[in-house]
Design a protein around this motif. Structure first.
Motif, PDB file in Angstrom:
ATOM      1  N   PRO A 307     -17.463  -0.005  30.055  1.00 48.13           N
ATOM      2  CA  PRO A 307     -16.957   0.781  31.177  1.00 48.13           C
ATOM      3  C   PRO A 307     -17.190   2.275  30.919  1.00 48.13           C
ATOM      4  N   THR A 308     -17.674   2.986  31.935  1.00 50.76           N
ATOM      5  CA  THR A 308     -17.885   4.432  31.778  1.00 50.76           C
ATOM      6  C   THR A 308     -17.514   5.141  33.085  1.00 50.76           C
ATOM      7  N   MET A 309     -17.447   6.462  32.968  1.00 47.36           N
ATOM      8  CA  MET A 309     -17.270   7.267  34.176  1.00 47.36           C
ATOM      9  C   MET A 309     -18.576   7.986  34.506  1.00 47.36           C
ATOM     10  N   HIS A 313     -24.401   9.902  28.285  1.00 43.84           N
ATOM     11  CA  HIS A 313     -25.035  10.587  27.153  1.00 43.84           C
ATOM     12  C   HIS A 313     -25.269   9.567  26.056  1.00 43.84           C
ATOM     13  N   HIS A 316     -22.568   6.979  25.183  1.00 37.00           N
ATOM     14  CA  HIS A 316     -22.493   5.807  26.052  1.00 37.00           C
ATOM     15  C   HIS A 316     -23.616   4.819  25.716  1.00 37.00           C
ATOM     16  N   LEU A 319     -23.036   2.623  22.906  1.00 35.86           N
ATOM     17  CA  LEU A 319     -22.122   1.532  23.259  1.00 35.86           C
ATOM     18  C   LEU A 319     -22.896   0.407  23.952  1.00 35.86           C
ATOM     19  N   PHE A 425     -15.636  -0.074  23.584  1.00 27.88           N
ATOM     20  CA  PHE A 425     -15.023   1.221  23.868  1.00 27.88           C
ATOM     21  C   PHE A 425     -15.299   2.156  22.697  1.00 27.88           C
ATOM     22  N   GLY A 426     -15.405   3.438  22.996  1.00 26.65           N
ATOM     23  CA  GLY A 426     -15.698   4.405  21.941  1.00 26.65           C
ATOM     24  C   GLY A 426     -14.442   4.799  21.185  1.00 26.65           C
ATOM     25  N   ASP A 429     -12.368   8.094  22.119  1.00 25.64           N
ATOM     26  CA  ASP A 429     -11.085   8.077  22.827  1.00 25.64           C
ATOM     27  C   ASP A 429     -10.179   7.100  22.080  1.00 25.64           C
ATOM     28  N   PRO A 453     -17.925   3.575  16.651  1.00 26.26           N
ATOM     29  CA  PRO A 453     -17.725   4.923  16.086  1.00 26.26           C
ATOM     30  C   PRO A 453     -18.224   6.025  17.016  1.00 26.26           C
ATOM     31  N   THR A 454     -17.614   7.177  16.883  1.00 23.01           N
ATOM     32  CA  THR A 454     -17.962   8.329  17.727  1.00 23.01           C
ATOM     33  C   THR A 454     -19.382   8.811  17.441  1.00 23.01           C
ATOM     34  N   VAL A 455     -20.112   9.036  18.521  1.00 17.53           N
ATOM     35  CA  VAL A 455     -21.469   9.579  18.388  1.00 17.53           C
ATOM     36  C   VAL A 455     -21.366  11.093  18.571  1.00 17.53           C
ATOM     37  N   ARG A 463     -19.921  13.808  21.279  1.00 20.87           N
ATOM     38  CA  ARG A 463     -20.579  13.851  22.585  1.00 20.87           C
ATOM     39  C   ARG A 463     -19.572  13.504  23.675  1.00 20.87           C
TER      40      ARG A 463
HETATM   41  P1  AMP Z   1     -16.178   7.917  29.647  1.00 18.89           P
HETATM   42  O1  AMP Z   1     -17.402   7.852  30.472  1.00 18.89           O
HETATM   43  O2  AMP Z   1     -15.883   9.245  29.103  1.00 18.89           O
HETATM   44  O3  AMP Z   1     -14.991   7.242  30.280  1.00 18.89           O
HETATM   45  O4  AMP Z   1     -16.499   7.045  28.346  1.00 18.89           O
HETATM   46  C1  AMP Z   1     -16.896   5.704  28.479  1.00 18.89           C
HETATM   47  C2  AMP Z   1     -16.865   5.076  27.127  1.00 18.89           C
HETATM   48  O5  AMP Z   1     -17.749   5.748  26.270  1.00 18.89           O
HETATM   49  C3  AMP Z   1     -15.485   5.146  26.474  1.00 18.89           C
HETATM   50  O6  AMP Z   1     -15.247   3.926  25.784  1.00 18.89           O
HETATM   51  C4  AMP Z   1     -15.641   6.269  25.524  1.00 18.89           C
HETATM   52  O7  AMP Z   1     -14.789   6.181  24.414  1.00 18.89           O
HETATM   53  C5  AMP Z   1     -17.072   6.106  25.106  1.00 18.89           C
HETATM   54  N1  AMP Z   1     -17.608   7.351  24.579  1.00 18.89           N
HETATM   55  C6  AMP Z   1     -17.637   8.551  25.187  1.00 18.89           C
HETATM   56  N2  AMP Z   1     -18.148   9.471  24.366  1.00 18.89           N
HETATM   57  C7  AMP Z   1     -18.442   8.834  23.221  1.00 18.89           C
HETATM   58  C8  AMP Z   1     -18.995   9.247  21.973  1.00 18.89           C
HETATM   59  N3  AMP Z   1     -19.321  10.502  21.750  1.00 18.89           N
HETATM   60  N4  AMP Z   1     -19.151   8.314  21.019  1.00 18.89           N
HETATM   61  C9  AMP Z   1     -18.797   7.047  21.226  1.00 18.89           C
HETATM   62  N5  AMP Z   1     -18.278   6.599  22.371  1.00 18.89           N
HETATM   63  C10 AMP Z   1     -18.095   7.489  23.347  1.00 18.89           C
END
Ligand code: AMP
Length: 599
Positions: A307-309, A313, A316, A319, A425-426, A429, A453-455, A463
């Motif tokens: 799921p994303t908004m 980048h 995402h 993931l 999920f990242g 968050d 893990p966070t990218v 990011r």
């Molecule tokens: P968002 O579009 O911001 O709602 O993010 C969608 C998904 O991407 C969420 O599970 C976020 O935690 C994940 N995400 C966003 N930025 C990053 C990142 N830098 N590294 C890893 N996951 C990320």
């Protein structure tokens, strides 16, 4: 459990169980599958005349055909007993002809044979048994006698017929058969035969009181195009016929639309620039999404979901790649969820670029992109919310009223629409990951929530779609956030354990490097409960939220007291000594001036 199943092992089940399971098999692949499922007996049945050859009865099946199919099944070298059916006219003419034909099936790999008939075949059964060929009898409804019976009719319903079935069963047992199939007889008659005989009875359409049960594989698996009649004795354990039709229809659709094969499914010559641009399916309503998901699930495919908004980048996309590794089909949703924004200006300013996002997802070979409309997601009378207590109340939850309720409500709706097996999920968050994981568990979603893990950018900044809204100076200063996290880790490695001191280290670094930044919170929490810690004695999480340039940025890192040489998130040009008590402001190099910019 893994011992080879032999004729004596089947015979020994009589009276002591467990009940014998027998399924028909006609080829190598299905023999392997059925054997893996732990079936006791693989019957290479003359039923292949109907389910493989499409004949109206078993009568036309020849010895050559039976020998061929026995050979295919035997090649699976199953643990199960391989039982070969003697076809019509291969044993009725004389015991010696029966012996030659039964012997042929044994040479092809059968470990026993089955033949139909009772009293009339007793001498033949004896002859085979004398020649060391184990025989399974078959009485009641005997399909090779379809013309005498006037169709495939239940036997033993009247006194006369009942007496004949009983006599036939006794004759078979007396002739030395090691087991007997009872087909198409009333359950009380099957019970009587089972009680009387000292060999196992294996029923089909003969009620539950037999020593075992047999079904034709195609019936059990629903491997038909829906045209076969369903006698009451069949229980369908699957409807693979319908699944086959749907899967091949989808293949046809993909070929015609050009969706198959995609770039990942094509070979490339070294140096060739030619790539397939690809297509993926865009779905806008929950009903269509569910329909698509049901089709994949019915075909046994595993669905991975991200799921994303949008405003995608590299974070995402990582993931998405993670989902691809864990599942057969990948769905990405793009939905800027209005109910999780606590500030309208943030919602309005949230970056959106659907065409670019779709192109990126096409390049990743994503199978379906779910882009619901806000009106479709939340009608005027939308009244339901999903809330997770405790976990969602601190940190971001404390500063963004209603945020997590919005998140868990939308994720519930997305899970119900996409019906994924696994959702990625990242960790970026971190609180969201914990809250969603708890929700999925508490509400039995049956979705495995996986954290990734966070990218980060090359200067260590996590990011985020929001990074694009930073000014050049804000973007430069934002690298102080991972740099400050690094200093906390160094302080921990240097022996600092008090959470207050560690949090203060974060604030101090930020105050020095980015004085305009405002720390909304910097806390040390338990990674599972997210409860605030007083000391870090076990792996913990530093979670922070920082305002910079009017943009709210969040980050988090693992703090492991056992890690004495933590790797840095942010590159350091000139190292500094870590503050031991965390109260001394640190002098650190400014963040790299040449920080990599967003692509
Ligand atoms: P968002 O579009 O911001 O709602 O993010 C969608 C998904 O991407 C969420 O599970 C976020 O935690 C994940 N995400 C966003 N930025 C990053 C990142 N830098 N590294 C890893 N996951 C990320």
């Amino acid at each position: 459990m893994h011992d080879k199943i032999t004729v004596p092992a089947i015979a020994a089940r009589k009276g002591q169980g467990p009940r014998v399971t027998m399924v028909t098999a006609y080829d190598y692949t299905f023999a392997c599958l059925l054997d893996r499922a732990g079936v006791d007996v693989l019957l290479v049945g003359d039923s292949l005349g109907m389910v493989v050859q499409g004949q109206a009865s078993t009568i036309p099946v020849t010895m050559d055909e039976m020998a061929y199919h026995v050979r295919l099944v035997a090649r699976a070298r199953p643990r199960a007993l391989v039982l070969g059916d003697l076809p019509f006219l291969s044993y009725q003419v004389s015991p010696s002809e029966a012996l030659r034909n039964a012997g042929r099936l044994i040479k092809e790999g059968a470990e026993a044979v089955k033949l139909e008939g009772g009293l009339a075949q007793a001498a033949t059964i004896e002859a085979l048994v004398r020649a060391e060929i184990p025989v399974m009898g078959h009485v009641g409804l005997t399909p090779q006698a379809v013309h005498r019976m006037g169709g495939h009719r239940v036997q033993g319903r009247c006194e006369e017929s009942r007496r004949r079935v009983l006599e036939d069963a006794r004759a078979v047992a007396q002739a030395g058969a090691f087991a007997i199939v009872l087909e198409g007889v009333p359950l009380d008659l099957a019970r009587e035969v089972t009680r009387e005989l000292s060999i196992p009875t294996i029923g089909i359409g003969a009620g539950p009181f037999c020593d075992g049960q047999v079904l034709v594989m195609h019936d059990l698996l629903g491997l038909d195009a829906g045209e076969r009649r369903e006698p009451r004795f069949i229980r369908r354990y699957a409807r693979f016929g319908a699944g086959v039709v749907r899967a091949v229809q989808r293949f046809g659709d993909d070929v015609r639309s050009g969706a198959f094969p995609n770039d990942a499914e094509s070979y490339h010559a070294p140096g060739s620039e030619l790539h397939v641009s690809g297509t993926n399916r865009r779905i806008e309503t929950a009903a269509e999404m569910q329909d698509w998901a049901d089709g994949q699930r019915a075909a046994g495919l595993k669905i991975g979901f991200v799921p994303t908004m949008g405003s995608l980048h590299e974070g995402h996309l990582e993931l998405v790649r993670c989902a691809r590794r864990q599942a057969d089909r990948v769905v990405v949703s793009i939905f800027v969820n209005p109910i999780q924004f606590d500030r309208e200006e943030d919602l309005l300013a949230y970056p959106r670029d659907l065409e670019r996002d779709l192109a990126l997802l096409r390049a990743e070979g994503v199978d379906a992109v779910y882009t619901p409309r806000a009106e479709g997601m939340y009608g005027d009378d939308f009244a339901t919310g999903v809330e997770v207590d405790r976990l969602a109340s601190g940190l971001c939850g404390a500063h963004r009223p209603g945020h997590f309720r919005g998140v868990t409500t939308v994720v519930s709706k997305l899970f119900h629409a996409v019906r994924p097996h696994v959702a990625i999920f990242g960790e970026k968050d971190f609180q969201q990951l914990a809250v969603v994981r708890r929700m999925a568990r508490d509400l039995d979603f049956g979705v495995e929530v996986v954290g990734h893990p966070t990218v980060r950018e090359s200067d260590g900044l996590a990011r985020s779609s929001r990074n694009a809204r930073l000014s050049a100076e804000g973007r430069r200063l934002a690298a102080s956030i991972p740099a400050a996290c690094d200093e906390v880790r160094m302080a921990l490695a240097g022996g600092v354990r008090a959470a207050d001191a560690l949090a203060e280290t974060f604030r101090a670094v930020l105050a020095t490097q980015a004085p305009l930044a405002r720390v909304e919170y910097a806390e040390l929490v338990d990674p599972d409960s997210l409860d605030a810690l007083a000391r870090v004695e076990a792996p913990a999480r530093l979670v922070v939220a920082v305002w910079l340039d009017g943009i709210r940025l969040i980050d988090n890192v693992l703090l492991d007291p056992a890690d004495t040489t933590p790797t840095r998130l942010a590159p350091v040009e000139r190292t500094t000594t870590s503050p031991r008590a965390g109260t001394t402001p640190v002098t650190m190099v400014p963040s790299p001036l040449h920080a990599a910019r967003r692509g």
